[in-house]
Design a protein around this motif. Structure first.
Motif, PDB file in Angstrom:
ATOM      1  N   LYS A 196       5.630  -1.953  -0.264  1.00 40.56           N
ATOM      2  CA  LYS A 196       5.577  -0.773  -1.136  1.00 40.56           C
ATOM      3  C   LYS A 196       6.598  -0.802  -2.261  1.00 40.56           C
ATOM      4  O   LYS A 196       6.386  -0.197  -3.315  1.00 40.56           O
ATOM      5  CB  LYS A 196       5.744   0.497  -0.308  1.00 40.56           C
ATOM      6  CG  LYS A 196       7.074   0.609   0.419  1.00 40.56           C
ATOM      7  CD  LYS A 196       7.133   1.856   1.283  1.00 40.56           C
ATOM      8  CE  LYS A 196       8.472   1.975   2.012  1.00 40.56           C
ATOM      9  NZ  LYS A 196       8.512   3.163   2.896  1.00 40.56           N
ATOM     10  N   ASP A 197       7.732  -1.496  -2.071  1.00 45.00           N
ATOM     11  CA  ASP A 197       8.757  -1.555  -3.112  1.00 45.00           C
ATOM     12  C   ASP A 197       8.753  -2.884  -3.857  1.00 45.00           C
ATOM     13  O   ASP A 197       9.612  -3.126  -4.710  1.00 45.00           O
ATOM     14  CB  ASP A 197      10.141  -1.332  -2.491  1.00 45.00           C
ATOM     15  CG  ASP A 197      10.278   0.047  -1.861  1.00 45.00           C
ATOM     16  OD1 ASP A 197       9.762   1.011  -2.459  1.00 45.00           O
ATOM     17  OD2 ASP A 197      10.874   0.150  -0.768  1.00 45.00           O
ATOM     18  N   ARG A 198       7.783  -3.750  -3.542  1.00 42.43           N
ATOM     19  CA  ARG A 198       7.780  -5.086  -4.146  1.00 42.43           C
ATOM     20  C   ARG A 198       6.492  -5.425  -4.895  1.00 42.43           C
ATOM     21  O   ARG A 198       6.518  -6.179  -5.869  1.00 42.43           O
ATOM     22  CB  ARG A 198       8.018  -6.145  -3.069  1.00 42.43           C
ATOM     23  CG  ARG A 198       9.439  -6.208  -2.555  1.00 42.43           C
ATOM     24  CD  ARG A 198       9.603  -7.366  -1.601  1.00 42.43           C
ATOM     25  NE  ARG A 198       9.148  -7.043  -0.254  1.00 42.43           N
ATOM     26  CZ  ARG A 198       8.909  -7.949   0.686  1.00 42.43           C
ATOM     27  NH1 ARG A 198       9.016  -9.231   0.403  1.00 42.43           N
ATOM     28  NH2 ARG A 198       8.540  -7.575   1.893  1.00 42.43           N
ATOM     29  N   VAL A 199       5.365  -4.904  -4.429  1.00 38.04           N
ATOM     30  CA  VAL A 199       4.072  -5.197  -5.057  1.00 38.04           C
ATOM     31  C   VAL A 199       3.438  -3.861  -5.440  1.00 38.04           C
ATOM     32  O   VAL A 199       2.985  -3.107  -4.571  1.00 38.04           O
ATOM     33  CB  VAL A 199       3.153  -5.979  -4.098  1.00 38.04           C
ATOM     34  CG1 VAL A 199       1.826  -6.295  -4.780  1.00 38.04           C
ATOM     35  CG2 VAL A 199       3.822  -7.265  -3.630  1.00 38.04           C
ATOM     36  N   PRO A 200       3.384  -3.518  -6.718  1.00 34.80           N
ATOM     37  CA  PRO A 200       2.952  -2.179  -7.127  1.00 34.80           C
ATOM     38  C   PRO A 200       1.465  -1.895  -6.971  1.00 34.80           C
ATOM     39  O   PRO A 200       1.056  -0.737  -7.017  1.00 34.80           O
ATOM     40  CB  PRO A 200       3.369  -2.095  -8.596  1.00 34.80           C
ATOM     41  CG  PRO A 200       3.480  -3.508  -9.040  1.00 34.80           C
ATOM     42  CD  PRO A 200       3.912  -4.297  -7.853  1.00 34.80           C
ATOM     43  N   ASN A 201       0.645  -2.928  -6.787  1.00 37.51           N
ATOM     44  CA  ASN A 201      -0.794  -2.710  -6.621  1.00 37.51           C
ATOM     45  C   ASN A 201      -1.328  -3.615  -5.509  1.00 37.51           C
ATOM     46  O   ASN A 201      -1.196  -4.842  -5.586  1.00 37.51           O
ATOM     47  CB  ASN A 201      -1.542  -2.993  -7.924  1.00 37.51           C
ATOM     48  CG  ASN A 201      -1.202  -1.997  -9.012  1.00 37.51           C
ATOM     49  OD1 ASN A 201      -1.677  -0.860  -9.012  1.00 37.51           O
ATOM     50  ND2 ASN A 201      -0.350  -2.412  -9.946  1.00 37.51           N
ATOM     51  N   MET A 202      -1.909  -2.993  -4.497  1.00 38.65           N
ATOM     52  CA  MET A 202      -2.428  -3.748  -3.362  1.00 38.65           C
ATOM     53  C   MET A 202      -3.566  -2.971  -2.717  1.00 38.65           C
ATOM     54  O   MET A 202      -3.471  -1.760  -2.505  1.00 38.65           O
ATOM     55  CB  MET A 202      -1.317  -3.996  -2.331  1.00 38.65           C
ATOM     56  CG  MET A 202      -1.772  -4.706  -1.065  1.00 38.65           C
ATOM     57  SD  MET A 202      -0.407  -4.942   0.102  1.00 38.65           S
ATOM     58  CE  MET A 202       0.530  -6.209  -0.777  1.00 38.65           C
TER      59      MET A 202
END
Length: 355
Positions: free
Chosen positions: A217-223
């Protein structure tokens, strides 16, 4: 971990038990409905709802693999936790996984749910692609388990648990969008995919990401995770569940669907995982695209959905036995090294499937 019990001897459970047996584990299959005991491992007619009987069996093993319907797994996990043994399952059900996370805080063994295809293998692939970037802006995971020769408007066959399919079509889906973890409706966000010249549609379904939103959640903004089907499928399913209100009659919906579209032997599993980000200041996109077909394993041909699911969890169990993975607490699929999984005898099957 040498002795392991496998609960539920359907297509996936039977294959997993046979693969574990081939890898040198002492396997005991537990299934109250099995009448065929001519197998290379021991089979016992144990009712998993009989807690005392299950406790007696688990006292004799080092680990347990549940291939049962998702709604039975919480009580089985509690029994495994009390026995102090390793626990593995294939569930996509979010509440089940949350309950197992709580159990893992005091477990003596490893608690490892979601070890199938999606969640499971697809998350391992996604995490591997993310790790290749200095900064990853998106990771999109797609899986489709389909008949090779679709017929009718639905273009589908229920080679997987109908209860699991209905569950993922109706429950809300966790995603990360522009840095925010949120829940969205299933069977939405429809998009087009083409794999090896085959046109598919992808749409949101529940559970496929496992614990990845919390992890990234704090590293990849879209998943997000989506299921792939042949074009037109999602429109029919939305009509069936929402306009005809079959969402309120899940058990009946399962019966209707599997009666209309029974399993087939000639299936295919499509996996498409794509991540984008920067490496050395340059924007790039990395993809993992595979089409997995039936394979000859443990003496007979296995449907693609059966061997991909069984092989994923058996490879993880092999890695736990060898000490490659933790021996206690909760195991996230995204913490499983992709290369290590492919280097196991069972996991090596995933190296094929190039499109």
């Amino acid at each position: 971990m040498e002795k392991i019990a496998v609960l539920g001897l359907g297509k996936v459970g039977s294959l997993a038990a046979e693969l574990l047996n081939e890898r040198g584990f002492q396997v005991t299959g537990l299934d109250n409905a099995v009448t065929d005991h001519d197998r290379p491992y021991q089979v016992k007619p144990v009712d998993v709802a009989d807690v005392a009987a299950l406790e007696a069996e688990l006292a004799q093993v080092d680990g347990l693999l549940s291939c049962l319907p998702f709604h039975l797994n919480i009580n089985v996990a509690k029994t495994a936790h009390a026995a102090g043994i390793h626990y593995f399952d294939l569930t996509e059900d979010v509440p089940t996984t949350k309950a197992i996370i709580e159990l893992s805080k005091t477990s003596k063994g490893l608690m490892a749910p979601q070890c199938g295809l999606a969640p499971g293998f697809v998350g391992i692939v996604g995490a591997d692609l993310i790790s290749k970037f200095d900064d990853c802006r998106s990771c999109k995971m797609r899986v489709g388990a389909l008949p090779q020769h679709p017929t009718g408007l639905m273009g589908y066959a229920f080679n997987w648990s109908p209860a699991g399919v209905v569950n993922e079509y109706l429950n809300d889906c966790e995603v990360i969008e522009e840095g925010t973890v949120k829940w969205v409706s299933a069977m939405e966000w429809v998009e087009k995919h083409v794999i090896g010249g085959v046109e598919l549609e992808a749409f949101t379904t529940s559970g496929g990401l496992g614990t990845m939103c919390e992890t990234y959640k704090d590293r990849v903004p879209n998943m997000d995770y989506k299921t792939m089907r042949y074009p037109g499928h999602v429109k029919l399913m939305n009509f069936f569940f929402h306009e005809l209100l079959m969402r309120e009659r899940r058990a009946e919906a399962e019966d209707i669907l599997v009666n209309a579209k029974p399993p087939v032997k000639d299936d295919v599993v499509y996996v498409h995982v794509a991540a984008e980000g920067t490496t050395g200041g340059k924007l790039a996109r990395k993809e993992f695209v595979r089409a997995y077909y039936p394979l000859d394993l443990a003496g007979q041909q296995r449907p693609a959905i059966a061997w991909t699911t069984a092989s994923s969890v058996v490879a993880v169990i092999e890695m736990v036995r060898e000490g490659t993975l933790p021996q206690q607490g909760f195991l996230k699929q995204e913490d499983i090294p992709m290369d290590a999984l492919l280097n196991t005898p069972t996991g090596s099957a995933f190296a094929g499937g190039l499109v």
